[in-house]
Design a protein around this motif. Structure first.
Motif, mmCIF file in Angstrom:
data_model
loop_
_atom_site.group_PDB
_atom_site.id
_atom_site.type_symbol
_atom_site.label_atom_id
_atom_site.label_comp_id
_atom_site.label_asym_id
_atom_site.label_seq_id
_atom_site.Cartn_x
_atom_site.Cartn_y
_atom_site.Cartn_z
ATOM 1 N N ARG C 136 0.831 -1.194 0.000
ATOM 2 C CA ARG C 136 0.000 0.000 0.000
ATOM 3 C C ARG C 136 0.876 1.258 0.000
ATOM 4 O O ARG C 136 0.655 2.172 0.761
ATOM 5 N N HIS C 158 0.227 -3.098 -4.853
ATOM 6 C CA HIS C 158 -0.985 -3.664 -4.258
ATOM 7 C C HIS C 158 -2.162 -3.710 -5.219
ATOM 8 O O HIS C 158 -3.106 -4.457 -5.006
ATOM 9 N N CYS C 162 -6.195 -5.362 -5.245
ATOM 10 C CA CYS C 162 -7.017 -4.343 -4.624
ATOM 11 C C CYS C 162 -8.039 -3.832 -5.607
ATOM 12 O O CYS C 162 -9.203 -4.176 -5.560
ATOM 13 N N HIS C 201 -10.361 5.097 -0.460
ATOM 14 C CA HIS C 201 -9.133 5.863 -0.622
ATOM 15 C C HIS C 201 -9.416 7.340 -0.458
ATOM 16 O O HIS C 201 -8.509 8.144 -0.370
ATOM 17 N N ARG C 806 -13.233 -2.841 5.711
ATOM 18 C CA ARG C 806 -12.245 -2.067 6.432
ATOM 19 C C ARG C 806 -12.926 -1.296 7.528
ATOM 20 O O ARG C 806 -13.906 -0.622 7.271
HETATM 21 MO MO LIG Z 1 -6.366 -1.664 -1.635
#
Ligand SMILES: [Mo]
Ligand SMILES: Nc1nc2c(c(=O)[nH]1)N[C@H]1C(S)=C(S)[C@@H](COP(=O)(O)OP(=O)(O)OC[C@H]3O[C@@H](n4cnc5c(=O)[nH]c(N)nc54)[C@H](O)[C@@H]3O)O[C@H]1N2
Ligand SMILES: Nc1nc2c(c(=O)[nH]1)N[C@H]1C(S)=C(S)[C@@H](COP(=O)(O)OP(=O)(O)OC[C@H]3O[C@@H](n4cnc5c(=O)[nH]c(N)nc54)[C@H](O)[C@@H]3O)O[C@H]1N2
Ligand code: SF4
Ligand code: SF4
Ligand code: SF4
Ligand code: SF4
Ligand code: SF4
Lengths: 243, 323, 909
Positions: C136, C158, C162, C201, C806
């Motif tokens: 990341r 990543h 991802c 993000h 997450r």
């Molecule tokens: Mo990710």
């Protein structure tokens, strides 16, 4: 008389806990700190926080609401935690209604925490004194800070601006307007503590669809639905019958 | 609530001390009115000393409850609003009077203060005893009110709390007095014993009443008022601290319902039934009376544990599930 | 009782406090930099007292977070002072085994000599035996450059684990994507549909926008098997079975087309809806657009040489001909007899059978809900049109007086991307967004520079093993965007050149590479063994691996000679992670507060809808102990290895250090293009392109560490077809081409692969064993299939889907060493719908086993009403291996937490 308070908008709070750690961070290095962390890298880590975010599920699948619920001291207007304190360490400030603990007077008897129906006070297991949200009294008046920074740390941090700060006795303050216009309410009103902090409920936006909106003259299908004409040379009934 | 042993010992020890003092002075009052033979000063002095020891032990226990015992003196300042502050004043005051009472008896300071119409003589020790009695009740009141004044701890928020502090402290003091008398003045043990039976019975009634009352209590605060969402089904999923917090340590006893179910008959048996049985068995045998006191005191520790454990703080609504 | 028991509080107010809570605070020094507690990259102010961090708050002048900060960002102090920090280079103790975690401290000189000796040997023999994989991180521009200069194709980050489906699905359809490259315009949207997103993000900015949107009365619908976080505040939660969103989108498209709720004008002009597809089954070009001869312009990328069937003249015409209006439906014959159909007709045929009723059975969403969703989208898009008085010119020279938009915005993340049918699902979503007319328009999806890019973007990997040559840079980029089979990175037999088999017939459109394959493949020696693996900022022994247990064994596995199958593993990390325990050498990195960093236009900048933005980190603290920024390590290694980018022609050191490199590096001598776009030119007067500016860092420092270029208003929308913007972007070398980027409702790229698999066309053909698969899945129109792992598993035995989310207060596996964050998430539970749990006799709080065909793991169950009954879920990467992260052996993470990756595999059952 001024009564400063937070108003927490459950309509937009996403439960991110920014208010939790920004509060910890500010206060642990400020006049309310340090705030202890026990077993920080071991089993069941635990520490003193002035603000925590909890989550509740309301209803049954599929009609479930998930409610994120931040809670810190509500700075009650009639705070039961204050008169019970035997030392006078717990007090409510006349000038702005903030409820504070004077650490140097506190004997750590925890009695005030029993007297708070909301579980808003936490003893600092290291310093052995009672702690709680100070409404960032050490920020909001600090002339060394820029005007826009003179707000509680959690309010500044909150990414959804779910936390509003102001004087609920001033009818024109953002908090009073928010309470008035959005159905702001107090927690456990049954105890008559008159919490200064208020919560704003979830609000729903729905869309009503009318039948005629689905069938309109400007529907592009009317253009596109047309197929091209077949060529005149293609076979047709004309080729075999003269009637 | 999470029962704290410092507070359990504080309340049970000073309760017994207060009771013992009241027992001694009750006997003296009877004697003043010639209803009982008057004892030598040594009997009261030694008895009060025992009471004083209990009070001092209770006081000492209370210091373990404080984060900053060295600042305990500050706790006397808020007597205008805080029952705890009042207790902090009443306890030493009472101890002082008990001490004086003991000394006055020891040194036979029987200066006559007044003679009542019936010929009863009120001497200096009686005056001290009367003041002590008032203070004993004030102290019971303060201690009881510390709990009874917390209006959202509904299990406590009742006159029964204060009444039971008085009755249970009195009962344990009178049992102790009976035991003391069985050793120091055997002719009095049945007097104290009889009173003890009455107080234990009253205490049982009072405590029974509070148990019944508390069982019927419907919580005033609910999940709905706690978070302000009006829906019958609200379940907590997280509380923001997975390793626990002050809120989970201070307000939950951490024992399961079965344990609680066990403690209740346990303390009823130990604090009330067993002493009653033993007192019924004999009002003169030091062994039986000693055992009665022992049962009663242990029972009261359990009772006090239960008293705290049973109290369901509304803050607990916010701390249901770790997740 | 009332009076007797009430202690009334009577205005008893404060006496003078002994402890003055308002006593003036100690004065702090404030420094600005960029947060990296997560990939969002907010601006922060670090308050320092005596050289120690006292407080970190959001920078109010930063365009991204506007002063707010999140839970992680506020806990940066505890990362800085974490006891799990690595502060000294470490070498595995001679005689100890990998994984045992026994190390001895060494000096940096030993690190550099060891690495440069080994790397030098590899480079001059077979550069591909060196693999560099990163996690990341946000410096792929530099790591990628290093790999390329070294000459190895074995580089990836990543992304492959991802976002790859999201990036590929959208970029191959609309020329841009969510994640860092675009997002929902919530400022103007009226309806917001969020699909499969938990955190993001775009963490803080999305929260800011979401709250504003809701407060302004926008309607927010969340489609997710789970209702937490953002979904909690949605006006409507639509629970869906995992992996079935494709079915939902296709049914929505079906309904929207059936009712004529699509934006016809938009489709005609800005997509390939009206273009005619060759349907002559005999033709080599079947399924391709019919092309006509037009004079091809120099450098033209996507020549405008396709046909419409014009409604006015009833004749085929070149697209966008003046006055022409194409049929979107119908079937026609060209003069030469070739049967053709507009691609929209093919789309309509495709979705014919995808009815709401059909989708309902798959997704678990009632058909009437699907219908209503379609109506809400269609009607909001059609009836709440936005018109902004901004004149602009489109790529065909037509002048428009206003910019218009349809205020329906979507956002989607891993919930779609992380399923094995994700690519087609995301194609379907992009098409849904397109038929509603919401691409780069106000209130819809908006691009962020450097996107939009041509479809597909121009970057290509080499397409032959010859590109890998000893002592030479790689001839091409290690990662890229294949446009047809000839772009695959395979040998003459069609077998992969890369260790992860990226860009081969096995994984043709693996645009970000496949980091999770590298250890397994290297261990197997398939396609070949490697000599050295360098891992940077990736926890490949835990989080960025599937099948974690096996992968950990592979790293310690030896061959017959007693040598490790992966001979040498170097790890650069800032903490004692699960991964560092498997390293032969550990390079201690700095934290984000201790180093320079750039968030470059060459990687994933923090651009806004209104124009390009890049940003930097400037150290506010000196490095702790002996740690050293990985950037410096790469530059030092590059210099010692004499990689051409890092040395002068004479082989001398070119850059003093990383900051010097950033200022002076140019993609080619004199190109004027470097890592940073701001304050270029000798005096900082230029941007995007310009000579190196020795004062560039100072200028960033004076400007909140950000360079934000706001585009003229007329360049801010419709950028796929905005002449002004495309020319501007071409002039500033953001793109090489300024041709319009038509939306690919119908994907010719996919059709080219399918044709190759069918043995047609002139491009390379797949090896036989791949032909069927490629033919099936490279469908130019979206279709639905169950995720492959679902198809292949026994549903009687494994009836439930498990997904992760997450938590907002934790970043991947990083934050268990953070004393504050781990109090919020010390361990994880498995959340199970209460009725499902009852069915299986699982009580709330029970310890249970979760099993898949790959493995099983023990965990604690919690009942929940906020999860779809066929799904169970947990927070990702909270569970930790015992002994890692310097946590005590009884820490909750290892005792009560668990990792779901134990149940998945990078390979199909
Ligand atoms: Mo990710
Ligand atoms: N089950 C499941 N698995 C997943 C996912 C999921 O959703 N579910 N998500 C996937 C996705 S999207 C991704 S991107 C990957 C991410 O997976 P990884 O990239 O492996 O991320 P982390 O696990 O956090 O590991 C990053 C490493 O970087 C280290 N680190 C932190 N800060 C620094 C620093 O400043 N310098 C250096 N050198 N190192 C540092 C940390 O200590 C840690 O060891 O995980 C994937 N794995
Ligand atoms: N706090 C924090 N923020 C982060 C990260 C972090 O670790 N912590 N990681 C960053 C990284 S690298 C990434 S890749 C992004 C990822 O950001 P997200 O894509 O938001 O990643 P997840 O948290 O995995 O959320 C996936 C969501 O999809 C849902 N879901 C799962 N399967 C399906 C499905 O089939 N259909 C639908 N509709 N929904 C489904 C899950 O319930 C979950 O809500 O977050 C970034 N931001
Ligand atoms: S910071 Fe704001 S959004 Fe986040 S949990 Fe606190 S109140 Fe809610
Ligand atoms: S919330 Fe609790 S601690 Fe705060 S003022 Fe009210 S009663 Fe006191
Ligand atoms: S803990 Fe401190 S503040 Fe609370 S009642 Fe006791 S002395 Fe007062
Ligand atoms: S006002 Fe200050 S002390 Fe109170 S919760 Fe917010 S940050 Fe914490
Ligand atoms: S969202 Fe990410 S970058 Fe922004 S403050 Fe939080 S951790 Fe830092």
């Amino acid at each position: 008389m001024t009564q400063l308070a937070l108003v927490i908008d459950l309509n937009v709070c996403v439960g991110c806990s920014a208010c939790v750690t920004s509060c910890k961070e500010w206060n642990t290095s400020g006049s309310a700190g340090p705030l202890v962390d026990e077993r920080p890298y071991g089993a069941d880590p635990t520490g003193t926080f002035f603000n925590r975010v909890q989550t509740f599920e309301v209803g049954e699948f599929p009609a479930t609401e998930t409610v994120h619920f931040p809670k810190s001291c509500l700075h009650c207007e009639d705070p039961p935690c204050v008169p019970v304190c035997p030392t006078g360490a717990s007090y409510k400030r006349k000038e702005d209604g903030i409820v504070l603990v004077d650490y140097d007077k506190c004997i750590g008897c925890k009695y005030c925490s029993w007297a708070c129906p909301y579980g808003a006070r936490e003893i600092d297991e290291k310093q052995k004194v009672m702690k709680k949200c100070t409404l960032c009294v050490d920020r909001i008046y600090d002339k060394n800070l820029a005007e826009i920074d003179r707000k509680p740390a959690c309010v500044k941090a909150c990414p959804t601006s779910a936390r509003l700060f102001g004087d609920i006795h001033d009818p024109e303050s953002v908090v009073s307007i928010a309470i008035r216009e959005n159905g702001g309410y107090a927690l456990m009103p049954e105890w008559g503590t008159h919490p200064a902090n208020h919560y704003l409920p979830r609000r729903k936006t729905n869309l009503k669809i009318h039948e005629d909106e689905l069938e309109r003259a400007d529907n592009p299908l009317k253009k596109d639905g047309k197929l091209p004409k077949p060529s005149k040379n293609e076979p047709s009934l004309d080729d075999i019958s003269s009637w | 609530m999470n029962p704290a042993f410092s507070v359990i010992f504080l309340t049970t020890l000073i309760g017994a001390g207060q009771g013992l003092f009241l027992a001694l002075f009750t006997e003296q009052s009877y004697a003043v009115f010639h209803l009982l033979p008057r004892q030598g000063g040594g009997f009261y002095a030694a008895g009060s000393l025992i009471a004083l020891v209990l009070l001092a032990a209770g006081l000492a226990a209370s210091f373990f409850h404080l984060g900053h015992p060295e600042r305990a003196w500050r706790a006397a300042s808020q007597w205008r609003t805080s029952w705890l502050s009042r207790e902090v004043i009443a306890l030493p005051a009472f101890m002082g009077v008990v001490f004086c009472y003991a000394v006055a008896h020891w040194l036979d300071m029987n200066w006559v203060i007044a003679t009542l119409p019936g010929g009863a003589v009120v001497d200096f020790t009686v005056l001290l005893g009367a003041v002590g009695t008032i203070l004993a009740f004030v102290l019971f009141g303060c201690t009881g009110m510390i709990y009874a004044c917390l209006r959202f701890l509904r299990e406590w928020n009742s006159p029964l709390t204060v009444i039971n502090f008085i009755l249970l402290g009195g009962a344990s003091g009178f049992i102790l007095a009976a035991f003391y008398a069985s050793v120091a003045a055997p002719e009095l043990s049945s007097f104290f014993g009889a009173w003890a039976i009455i107080l234990v019975l009253l205490g049982l009634a009072g405590r029974g009443a509070s148990l019944i009352r508390n069982r019927r209590l419907r919580p005033k605060s609910t999940m709905q008022t706690a978070i302000g969402v009006k829906h019958p089904k609200i379940v907590q999923k997280t509380q923001g601290s997975m390793g626990g917090s002050f809120n989970t340590r201070e307000f939950f006893h951490g024992k399961d319902a079965a344990f609680l179910k066990l403690v209740r008959p346990g303390f009823l048996l130990a604090a009330f039934i067993a002493p009653l049985g033993l007192l019924g068995l004999s009002l003169s045998s030091p062994a039986t009376l000693g055992l009665a006191f022992l049962f009663n005191y242990v029972g009261l520790i359990a009772e006090r544990w239960y008293f705290f454990a049973e109290a369901n703080h509304p803050q607990n609504l916010y701390y249901q599930t770790i997740g | 009782m009332g009076i007797f028991l009430k202690t009334k509080f009577k205005d008893r107010m404060s006496s003078i406090p002994l402890h003055d809570p308002t006593a003036p605070q100690e004065k702090c020094e404030i420094r600005k930099t960029t947060c990296y507690m997560c990939a969002c990259r907010c601006g922060i102010r670090v308050h320092l007292k005596d050289g120690n961090v006292r407080y970190i708050d959001g920078n109010p002048d930063h365009p991204l977070n506007q002063g707010v900060i999140c839970a992680k960002g506020s806990s940066g102090i505890m990362k800085q002072y974490s006891p799990a920090r690595l502060t000294k280079p470490l070498k595995r103790k001679p005689g100890t085994e990998r994984g045992a975690g026994e190390y001895e401290e060494i000096e940096w000189e030993e690190v550099f000599s060891t690495l440069s000796e080994r790397l030098g040997r590899i480079r001059s023999t077979d550069p591909k035996k060196f693999a560099l994989f990163t996690g990341r991180d946000q410096m792929q521009a530099l790591t990628g450059l290093f790999a390329r200069q070294f000459g190895t194709p074995n580089y990836a980050a990543h992304g492959g684990f991802c976002s790859v489906n999201m990036a590929a699905g959208m970029i191959y359809t609309i020329g841009g994507s969510f994640w860092e490259f675009g997002g929902p315009d919530l400022e103007r949207a009226k309806l917001f549909v969020m699909i499969g997103t938990a955190e993001d993000h775009h963490s803080n900015p999305l929260k800011i926008a979401l709250s504003k949107f809701k407060r302004e009365g926008g309607r927010f619908i969340s489609i997710n098997p789970v209702r937490t976080g953002y979904s909690a505040i949605a006006d409507e939660w639509v629970p869906i079975r995992p992996g079935t969103d494709g079915a939902l989108f296709l049914a929505l498209i079906h309904e929207i087309i059936a009712l004529g709720l699509y934006d016809r004008d938009f489709l005609v002009r800005y997509t390939n809806a009206g273009q005619l597809v060759n349907l002559d089954a005999e033709h080599d070009e079947v399924g391709m657009f019919v092309r006509t001869e037009v004079p091809e312009e120099e450098g033209c990328y996507d020549p405008q040489n396709k046909l419409w069937w014009d409604r006015n003249t009833d004749k085929p015409v070149i697209t966008h001909s003046e006055g022409a209006d194409p049929y979107l439906f119908g079937e026609f014959k060209l003069a030469d007899g070739t049967p053709v159909k507009p691609s929209f007709q093919l789309l309509q045929e495709r979705v014919e059978e995808y009815t709401p009723e059909w989708a309902s059975g798959i997704t678990g969403i009632p058909a009437e809900t699907i219908r209503r969703l379609a109506h809400e989208m269609g009607i909001t898009a059609r009836d709440q049109k936005i018109e902004l008085p901004i004149a602009w010119t489109d790529s065909w020279g037509k002048e428009h007086d206003s910019v218009t938009g349809n205020p329906v915005a979507f956002h989607a993340m891993r919930g779609l991307a992380a399923h094995s049918n994700g690519f087609q699902t995301i194609r379907a979503m992009s098409i849904l967004m397109s038929i509603l007319g919401t691409i780069d328009r106000p209130g819809g999806f908006r691009h962020k520079a450097p996107f939009p890019r041509p479809i597909p973007p121009c970057a290509r990997t080499p397409n032959t093993p010859l590109a890998v040559k000893p002592d030479h840079p790689l001839d091409g980029l290690p990662l890229g965007w294949p446009a047809d089979p000839d772009d695959l990175f395979v040998d003459e037999k069609g077998e992969p050149v890369r260790i992860d088999k990226g860009f081969s017939w096995e994984y043709p459109l693996s645009v970000h590479g496949l980091m999770h394959n590298v250890i397994t493949n290297a261990w197997k020696g398939d396609p070949y063994p490697i000599d050295m693996l360098l891992i940077f900022m990736a926890n490949m022994a835990w989080n960025s691996t599937m099948n974690a247990v096996e992968v950990r064994n592979m790293m310690t596995d030896k061959n017959e000679n007693g040598e490790y199958k992966i001979p040498f593993i170097a790890v650069c990390d800032a903490f004692h992670s699960e991964m560092t325990a498997f390293a032969d050498i550990i390079l201690p990195d700095t934290t984000y507060l201790e180093r320079y960093d750039v968030m470059s236009m060459l990687d994933r900048p923090i651009s806004e809808f209104d124009g390009p933005v890049d940003s930097v980190r400037i150290p506010v603290l000196p490095p702790t102990g002996d740690c050293r920024p990985f950037q410096e390590v790469l530059i030092e290694l590059g210099t010692r290895l004499r990689l051409p980018a890092f040395v002068t022609r004479e082989g001398k050191r070119k850059y003093r250090d990383y900051p010097d490199f950033i200022v002076n590096f140019e993609t080619e001598p004199g190109s004027g293009i470097g890592f940073l776009s701001g304050w270029r030119g000798k005096a900082g007067e230029k941007f995007m392109r310009g000579e190196p500016n020795p004062k560039q860092w100072e200028m960033y420092a004076q400007n909140d560490c950000v360079h934000h270029y706001e585009l003229p208003r007329s360049y801010q929308c419709m950028r796929n077809w905005n002449k002004g913007y495309l020319d501007w972007s071409q002039r500033n070398r953001i793109t090489r081409y300024s041709e319009p980027i038509l939306i690919h409702l119908y994907s010719e790229v996919l059709q080219k692969f399918r044709l190759a698999a069918q043995g047609k066309g002139i491009t390379r053909k797949p090896p036989q064993r791949h032909a069927k698969r490629v033919e099936e899945f490279f469908d130019p129109l979206p279709f639905f299939y169950e995720p492959l792992e679902t198809q292949m598993s026994d549903k009687g035995k494994f009836p439930l889907s498990a997904v992760t989310q997450r938590p907002m207060a934790m970043y991947h596996s990083w934050d268990s060493q953070n004393a504050w964050l781990r109090q919020i998430h010390a361990h994880n539970h498995l959340y199970v719908n209460a009725s499902t749990a009852k069915f299986y006799g699982v009580e709330d709080g029970d310890w249970i086993w979760v099993e898949s065909q790959w493995g099983k793991v023990r965990c604690m169950a919690r009942h929940s009403e906020a999860v779809e009954p066929g799904t169970v879920w947990t927070w990702n990467a909270i569970g930790k291996a015992a002994g890692a992260w310097n946590l005590s052996p009884d820490a909750n993470e290892s005792q009560k937490g668990f990792l779901l990756n134990h149940l998945i595999s990078e390979e199909l059952p």
